[in-house]
Design an enzyme around this catalytic site. Structure first.
Site, PDB file in Angstrom:
ATOM      1  N   TYR A  66      71.335  47.021  53.213  1.00 15.45           N
ATOM      2  CA  TYR A  66      70.304  46.775  54.229  1.00 15.45           C
ATOM      3  C   TYR A  66      70.729  47.421  55.547  1.00 15.45           C
ATOM      4  CZ  TYR A  66      68.525  43.220  50.976  1.00 15.45           C
ATOM      5  OH  TYR A  66      68.034  42.559  49.871  1.00 15.45           O
ATOM      6  N   PRO A 216      59.256  35.918  48.503  1.00 15.06           N
ATOM      7  CA  PRO A 216      58.554  34.631  48.325  1.00 15.06           C
ATOM      8  C   PRO A 216      57.248  34.564  49.106  1.00 15.06           C
ATOM      9  CG  PRO A 216      60.430  34.379  49.818  1.00 15.06           C
ATOM     10  CD  PRO A 216      60.544  35.754  49.213  1.00 15.06           C
ATOM     11  N   LEU A 217      57.162  35.384  50.166  1.00 17.64           N
ATOM     12  CA  LEU A 217      55.926  35.405  50.972  1.00 17.64           C
ATOM     13  C   LEU A 217      55.133  36.682  50.725  1.00 17.64           C
ATOM     14  CD1 LEU A 217      57.465  34.066  54.319  1.00 17.64           C
ATOM     15  CD2 LEU A 217      56.122  32.786  52.643  1.00 17.64           C
ATOM     16  N   GLY A 219      56.623  39.725  50.569  1.00 17.49           N
ATOM     17  CA  GLY A 219      57.428  40.879  50.984  1.00 17.49           C
ATOM     18  C   GLY A 219      56.719  41.737  52.016  1.00 17.49           C
ATOM     19  N   LEU A 223      51.317  37.684  51.277  1.00 13.38           N
ATOM     20  CA  LEU A 223      50.406  37.061  50.320  1.00 13.38           C
ATOM     21  C   LEU A 223      49.031  36.855  50.942  1.00 13.38           C
ATOM     22  CD1 LEU A 223      52.601  34.146  48.924  1.00 13.38           C
ATOM     23  CD2 LEU A 223      51.744  36.122  47.635  1.00 13.38           C
TER      24      LEU A 223
HETATM   25  N1  LIG Z   1      67.191  41.521  44.997  1.00 14.77           N
HETATM   26  C1  LIG Z   1      66.314  42.384  45.464  1.00 14.77           C
HETATM   27  O1  LIG Z   1      66.078  43.431  44.870  1.00 14.77           O
HETATM   28  C2  LIG Z   1      65.586  42.044  46.741  1.00 14.77           C
HETATM   29  C3  LIG Z   1      64.450  42.798  47.084  1.00 14.77           C
HETATM   30  C4  LIG Z   1      63.794  42.446  48.244  1.00 14.77           C
HETATM   31  C5  LIG Z   1      64.240  41.390  49.032  1.00 14.77           C
HETATM   32  N2  LIG Z   1      65.338  40.690  48.682  1.00 14.77           N
HETATM   33  C6  LIG Z   1      65.796  39.531  49.482  1.00 14.77           C
HETATM   34  O2  LIG Z   1      64.731  38.613  49.586  1.00 14.77           O
HETATM   35  C7  LIG Z   1      64.544  38.231  50.938  1.00 14.77           C
HETATM   36  C8  LIG Z   1      63.097  37.857  51.170  1.00 14.77           C
HETATM   37  O3  LIG Z   1      62.266  38.970  50.991  1.00 14.77           O
HETATM   38  P1  LIG Z   1      61.470  39.666  52.185  1.00 14.77           P
HETATM   39  O4  LIG Z   1      62.029  39.245  53.481  1.00 14.77           O
HETATM   40  O5  LIG Z   1      61.406  41.105  51.898  1.00 14.77           O
HETATM   41  O6  LIG Z   1      60.013  39.158  51.967  1.00 14.77           O
HETATM   42  P2  LIG Z   1      59.264  37.752  52.252  1.00 14.77           P
HETATM   43  O7  LIG Z   1      60.249  36.689  52.573  1.00 14.77           O
HETATM   44  O8  LIG Z   1      58.330  37.543  51.129  1.00 14.77           O
HETATM   45  O9  LIG Z   1      58.380  38.105  53.498  1.00 14.77           O
HETATM   46  C9  LIG Z   1      58.897  38.513  54.705  1.00 14.77           C
HETATM   47  C10 LIG Z   1      57.724  38.955  55.573  1.00 14.77           C
HETATM   48  O10 LIG Z   1      56.932  37.820  55.893  1.00 14.77           O
HETATM   49  C11 LIG Z   1      56.759  37.749  57.290  1.00 14.77           C
HETATM   50  N3  LIG Z   1      56.802  36.323  57.673  1.00 14.77           N
HETATM   51  C12 LIG Z   1      57.785  35.431  57.454  1.00 14.77           C
HETATM   52  N4  LIG Z   1      57.445  34.217  57.930  1.00 14.77           N
HETATM   53  C13 LIG Z   1      56.214  34.345  58.465  1.00 14.77           C
HETATM   54  C14 LIG Z   1      55.324  33.456  59.122  1.00 14.77           C
HETATM   55  N5  LIG Z   1      55.634  32.184  59.304  1.00 14.77           N
HETATM   56  N6  LIG Z   1      54.126  33.930  59.549  1.00 14.77           N
HETATM   57  C15 LIG Z   1      53.793  35.233  59.364  1.00 14.77           C
HETATM   58  N7  LIG Z   1      54.590  36.136  58.759  1.00 14.77           N
HETATM   59  C16 LIG Z   1      55.793  35.692  58.308  1.00 14.77           C
HETATM   60  C17 LIG Z   1      57.908  38.499  57.907  1.00 14.77           C
HETATM   61  O11 LIG Z   1      57.502  39.072  59.146  1.00 14.77           O
HETATM   62  P3  LIG Z   1      58.208  38.610  60.537  1.00 14.77           P
HETATM   63  O12 LIG Z   1      59.510  39.309  60.578  1.00 14.77           O
HETATM   64  O13 LIG Z   1      57.228  39.092  61.559  1.00 14.77           O
HETATM   65  O14 LIG Z   1      58.319  37.125  60.497  1.00 14.77           O
HETATM   66  C18 LIG Z   1      58.164  39.569  56.873  1.00 14.77           C
HETATM   67  O15 LIG Z   1      57.365  40.704  57.121  1.00 14.77           O
HETATM   68  C19 LIG Z   1      65.030  39.441  51.722  1.00 14.77           C
HETATM   69  O16 LIG Z   1      65.350  39.106  53.042  1.00 14.77           O
HETATM   70  C20 LIG Z   1      66.215  39.875  50.900  1.00 14.77           C
HETATM   71  O17 LIG Z   1      67.349  39.149  51.304  1.00 14.77           O
HETATM   72  C21 LIG Z   1      66.007  40.998  47.528  1.00 14.77           C
END
Ligand SMILES: NC(=O)c1ccc[n+]([C@@H]2O[C@H](COP(=O)([O-])OP(=O)(O)OC[C@H]3O[C@@H](n4cnc5c(N)ncnc54)[C@H](OP(=O)(O)O)[C@@H]3O)[C@@H](O)[C@H]2O)c1
Length: 290
Positions: A66, A216-217, A219, A223
């Site tokens: 990252y 979970p949200l 990405g 959602l």
């Molecule tokens: N193993 C793998 O291959 C893999 C792949 C992808 C991700 N991951 C891990 O999974 C974690 C979670 O995935 P992710 O962060 O990509 O996606 P996510 O948790 O599904 O969604 C994050 C997005 O949601 C927004 N968000 C969060 N809270 C919010 C709220 N209350 N209201 C409005 N928007 C909101 C964030 O924007 P803001 O910043 O504006 O809040 C960000 O753009 C990553 O941090 C990483 O550690 C692992």
């Protein structure tokens, strides 16, 4: 075994011998656009990490890929000396190219290098939990994980890693890993609208293995669903809160690692994930991804 009491929604889960809050934090969003380079608001990113700890969260998900290295360095700067209760989960198996792509890097020397890079950038002597990231950006791909997984087992024997997991894995790869060495978690894409792993989650729950959904949200594309919005409106909650509460209620072995670069969103997510969804609401939400 460590014990931990928490008022965070979902309580705790034990990964091997490490007890963590089921409500964790995913650090990927702290890097710059496209998960490359430094964040636009560095102080803001450090503030999010400190708030993670202030809220009592004890599970952070990150990777040297990252940024690359950026989120690990931010974690190091914001949180060292690390609280004893904090457990940082990393992943290896992909690197970054000059276009921001995520090419696989699973040769033994790639994995050794990645483990040492995570140790160095996080300022740790042992990594609590390392996930072997498989597949590619399109998702899990079939094929044996024996060689790369055995390399991580060897690094575990050398004392550099406490526990192992797999990520972006098929059910067959999960089974293959478990036949080689114990794993404590599977980290795959899963959310209210993307339910590929329903069966796997239930099987892992029976085996006491955690399932940690990434995205979970939703990405990079949050959602969106009229059914989700309708339930959220009825509960006077945000769709994000409902999506997180649904995951916590979906199965006790699900751990949350929602990402955010905003302290306000982090607080909102922690507060919202504690929503109690009725059977009727759960049935309505269940239809979204079926
Ligand atoms: N193993 C793998 O291959 C893999 C792949 C992808 C991700 N991951 C891990 O999974 C974690 C979670 O995935 P992710 O962060 O990509 O996606 P996510 O948790 O599904 O969604 C994050 C997005 O949601 C927004 N968000 C969060 N809270 C919010 C709220 N209350 N209201 C409005 N928007 C909101 C964030 O924007 P803001 O910043 O504006 O809040 C960000 O753009 C990553 O941090 C990483 O550690 C692992």
């Amino acid at each position: 075994m460590s014990t931990l009491s928490t008022s965070l929604p979902g309580g705790t889960w034990t990964l091997g011998d490490l007890t963590v809050t089921r409500f964790g934090y995913g650090a990927m969003q702290l890097a710059g656009p496209g998960v490359m380079g430094p964040p636009a608001d560095r102080d803001g990113a450090l503030a999010v990490l400190r708030e993670v700890i202030d809220l009592g969260i004890t599970h952070i998900d990150t990777a040297a890929a990252y940024g690359p290295r950026v989120t690990n360095q931010l974690i190091h700067e914001a949180l060292r000396p690390y609280p004893e209760s904090l457990h940082i989960v990393t992943k290896v198996g992909a690197i970054r190219d000059e276009h921001g792509g995520w090419p696989p890097a699973r040769q033994p020397e790639d994995l050794r290098r990645a483990v040492h890079e995570n140790l160095e950038t996080l300022g740790l002597e042992v990594l609590d939990l390392v996930n072997l990231r498989l597949g590619n950006a399109q998702g899990p791909q079939p094929g044996s994980l024996a060689e790369p997984f055995e390399t991580l087992v060897e690094l575990q024997r050398q004392g550099l890693i406490r526990h192992l997991g797999v990520s972006n894995a098929t059910a067959e790869q999960v089974a293959e890993a478990r036949a080689i060495a114990p794993i404590v978690c599977v980290q795959n894409m899963y959310n209210l609208a993307y339910r590929q792993d329903d069966e796997l989650i239930d099987e892992l729950a029976e085996e006491g293995i955690a399932y940690v959904p990434f995205f979970p949200l939703g990405g990079f594309s949050p959602l969106q669903s009229s059914a989700l919005s309708a339930v959220a409106a009825r509960l006077d909650a945000t769709p994000m809160s409902v999506a997180l509460a649904w995951l916590l209620q979906r199965s006790p072995n699900i751990l949350l690692i929602p990402g955010t670069s905003s302290v306000a969103h982090l607080r909102e997510n922690v507060a919202g994930a504690g929503l109690s969804l009725s059977d009727e609401e759960l049935a309505e939400l269940d239809k979204i991804g079926r």
